[in-house]
Motif scaffolding. Structure first.
Motif, PDB file in Angstrom:
ATOM      1  N   GLY A 101       1.056  -1.379  -0.179  1.00 48.33           N
ATOM      2  CA  GLY A 101      -0.277  -0.215   0.099  1.00 48.33           C
ATOM      3  C   GLY A 101       1.331   1.086   0.120  1.00 48.33           C
ATOM      4  O   GLY A 101       1.681   1.674  -0.973  1.00 48.33           O
ATOM      5  N   ASP A 102       1.107   2.127   1.278  1.00 48.77           N
ATOM      6  CA  ASP A 102       1.653   3.330   0.669  1.00 48.77           C
ATOM      7  C   ASP A 102       2.404   3.551   1.976  1.00 48.77           C
ATOM      8  O   ASP A 102       2.640   4.310   2.387  1.00 48.77           O
ATOM      9  CB  ASP A 102       0.392   4.681   1.002  1.00 48.77           C
ATOM     10  N   ARG A 103       2.957   2.323   2.447  1.00 51.45           N
ATOM     11  CA  ARG A 103       3.714   2.286   3.008  1.00 51.45           C
ATOM     12  C   ARG A 103       5.109   0.793   3.135  1.00 51.45           C
ATOM     13  O   ARG A 103       4.501  -0.321   2.333  1.00 51.45           O
ATOM     14  CB  ARG A 103       3.590   1.026   4.691  1.00 51.45           C
ATOM     15  N   ALA A 104       7.043   1.425   2.654  1.00 54.80           N
ATOM     16  CA  ALA A 104       7.830   1.382   2.923  1.00 54.80           C
ATOM     17  C   ALA A 104       8.508   0.461   3.453  1.00 54.80           C
ATOM     18  O   ALA A 104       8.478   0.049   5.154  1.00 54.80           O
ATOM     19  CB  ALA A 104       8.670   1.988   2.155  1.00 54.80           C
ATOM     20  N   VAL A 105       7.803  -1.127   3.413  1.00 48.87           N
ATOM     21  CA  VAL A 105       8.343  -2.333   4.918  1.00 48.87           C
ATOM     22  C   VAL A 105       9.241  -3.138   4.564  1.00 48.87           C
ATOM     23  O   VAL A 105       9.755  -3.696   5.253  1.00 48.87           O
ATOM     24  CB  VAL A 105       7.077  -3.654   4.587  1.00 48.87           C
ATOM     25  N   ALA A 106      10.321  -2.959   2.867  1.00 45.49           N
ATOM     26  CA  ALA A 106      11.653  -3.656   2.612  1.00 45.49           C
ATOM     27  C   ALA A 106      12.163  -2.969   2.050  1.00 45.49           C
ATOM     28  O   ALA A 106      11.727  -2.145   1.621  1.00 45.49           O
ATOM     29  CB  ALA A 106      11.292  -4.999   2.513  1.00 45.49           C
ATOM     30  N   LEU A 107      13.456  -3.276   1.923  1.00 45.85           N
ATOM     31  CA  LEU A 107      14.931  -2.067   0.922  1.00 45.85           C
ATOM     32  C   LEU A 107      15.102  -4.267   0.611  1.00 45.85           C
ATOM     33  O   LEU A 107      15.491  -4.906   1.507  1.00 45.85           O
ATOM     34  CB  LEU A 107      15.708  -1.864   1.509  1.00 45.85           C
ATOM     35  N   PHE A 108      15.502  -3.878  -0.817  1.00 47.33           N
ATOM     36  CA  PHE A 108      16.181  -4.621  -1.210  1.00 47.33           C
ATOM     37  C   PHE A 108      17.330  -4.138  -2.110  1.00 47.33           C
ATOM     38  O   PHE A 108      16.861  -3.422  -3.344  1.00 47.33           O
ATOM     39  CB  PHE A 108      15.020  -5.324  -2.586  1.00 47.33           C
ATOM     40  N   LYS A 109      18.730  -3.943  -1.977  1.00 51.43           N
ATOM     41  CA  LYS A 109      19.208  -3.920  -2.884  1.00 51.43           C
ATOM     42  C   LYS A 109      20.078  -4.348  -3.560  1.00 51.43           C
ATOM     43  O   LYS A 109      20.225  -6.093  -3.903  1.00 51.43           O
ATOM     44  CB  LYS A 109      21.088  -3.067  -1.883  1.00 51.43           C
ATOM     45  N   LEU A 110      19.625  -4.011  -4.905  1.00 54.60           N
ATOM     46  CA  LEU A 110      19.845  -5.072  -6.661  1.00 54.60           C
ATOM     47  C   LEU A 110      21.489  -4.812  -6.933  1.00 54.60           C
ATOM     48  O   LEU A 110      21.434  -3.761  -7.595  1.00 54.60           O
ATOM     49  CB  LEU A 110      18.670  -5.440  -7.584  1.00 54.60           C
ATOM     50  N   ARG A 111      22.601  -5.413  -7.024  1.00 56.63           N
ATOM     51  CA  ARG A 111      23.697  -5.382  -7.856  1.00 56.63           C
ATOM     52  C   ARG A 111      23.524  -5.778  -9.470  1.00 56.63           C
ATOM     53  O   ARG A 111      23.578  -6.757  -9.629  1.00 56.63           O
ATOM     54  CB  ARG A 111      24.287  -5.742  -6.699  1.00 56.63           C
ATOM     55  N   HIS A 112      23.724  -4.584  -9.799  1.00 52.51           N
ATOM     56  CA  HIS A 112      23.322  -5.443 -11.125  1.00 52.51           C
ATOM     57  C   HIS A 112      24.574  -6.445 -12.012  1.00 52.51           C
ATOM     58  O   HIS A 112      24.711  -7.053 -12.733  1.00 52.51           O
ATOM     59  CB  HIS A 112      23.753  -4.085 -12.624  1.00 52.51           C
ATOM     60  N   CYS A 113      25.930  -6.036 -11.256  1.00 53.38           N
ATOM     61  CA  CYS A 113      26.046  -7.125 -11.659  1.00 53.38           C
ATOM     62  C   CYS A 113      27.898  -7.557 -10.956  1.00 53.38           C
ATOM     63  O   CYS A 113      27.748  -7.092  -9.972  1.00 53.38           O
ATOM     64  CB  CYS A 113      27.604  -6.710 -13.010  1.00 53.38           C
ATOM     65  N   LEU A 114      28.233  -7.835 -11.195  1.00 49.74           N
ATOM     66  CA  LEU A 114      29.560  -8.950  -9.598  1.00 49.74           C
ATOM     67  C   LEU A 114      30.780  -8.359  -9.906  1.00 49.74           C
ATOM     68  O   LEU A 114      31.549  -8.455 -11.114  1.00 49.74           O
ATOM     69  CB  LEU A 114      29.269 -10.662  -9.476  1.00 49.74           C
ATOM     70  N   ASN A 115      31.230  -7.826  -8.890  1.00 45.51           N
ATOM     71  CA  ASN A 115      33.076  -8.179  -9.300  1.00 45.51           C
ATOM     72  C   ASN A 115      34.020  -9.046  -8.142  1.00 45.51           C
ATOM     73  O   ASN A 115      33.119  -9.885  -7.880  1.00 45.51           O
ATOM     74  CB  ASN A 115      33.114  -6.253  -9.219  1.00 45.51           C
TER      75      ASN A 115
END
Length: 166
Positions: A72-86
């Motif tokens: 709904g109108d609440r941010a309940v979590a964060l997901f950090k997505l790295r586009h590639c790997l080093n």
């Protein structure tokens, strides 16, 4: 209905509130915890949006997108997505890091959010599998990964390293 939205200025207040509740723990890093709202809006959002486009990526880092899981109108979590790997990410943290606001834990948000993040990853990352990791003292996170099709690739004394085939 749950959805993932990339960090953006229109949702700044709720994104900021979410980040202030996500203290660094269990290997999750949050460099924006404890900063002012004004600094978040003026510096962090533009910088994160640039890095997501590959602009101004710091040496040793890779482009990434910070996605908030919304109920709904609440941010309940964060997901950090790295586009590639080093090399470092390939051996350690992997493609996705995540955290759920304390009051929303244990309700399936991590499992559902990771499923949505995996769908985003399918469109972004060049590898044929997603690398993830979690500390051994965080069995809930391992369970989330396994529910999303992960297998344990290897482990060390402190962490499990998992993979999700794309």
């Amino acid at each position: 209905m749950l959805c993932l939205k990339a960090m953006n200025p229109a949702d700044a207040r709720e994104e900021f509130e979410c980040l202030q509740e996500l203290a660094p723990e269990n290997g999750f890093e949050n460099p924006y915890h404890g900063m002012s709202y004004e600094q978040f809006v003026a510096e962090v959002i533009p910088r994160c949006m640039d890095v997501a486009r590959g602009i101004g990526v710091a040496p040793g880092r890779v482009p990434d997108t910070w996605y908030f899981l919304w109920d709904g109108d609440r941010a309940v979590a964060l997901f950090k997505l790295r586009h590639c790997l080093n090399d470092f990410l390939r051996q350690r943290a992997g493609h996705i890091g995540y955290a759920v606001r304390e009051g929303y834990r244990g309700r399936g948000y991590a499992t559902q959010g990771l499923a949505l993040a995996v769908e985003e990853a399918r469109r972004i990352i060049p590898e044929d599998e997603i690398y993830l990791s979690c500390r051994k003292d965080n069995p809930a996170s391992l369970k989330v990964m396994l529910h999303n099709g992960a297998t344990i690739h290897h482990e060390d004394a402190e962490e499990y390293y998992t993979r999700i085939k794309l």
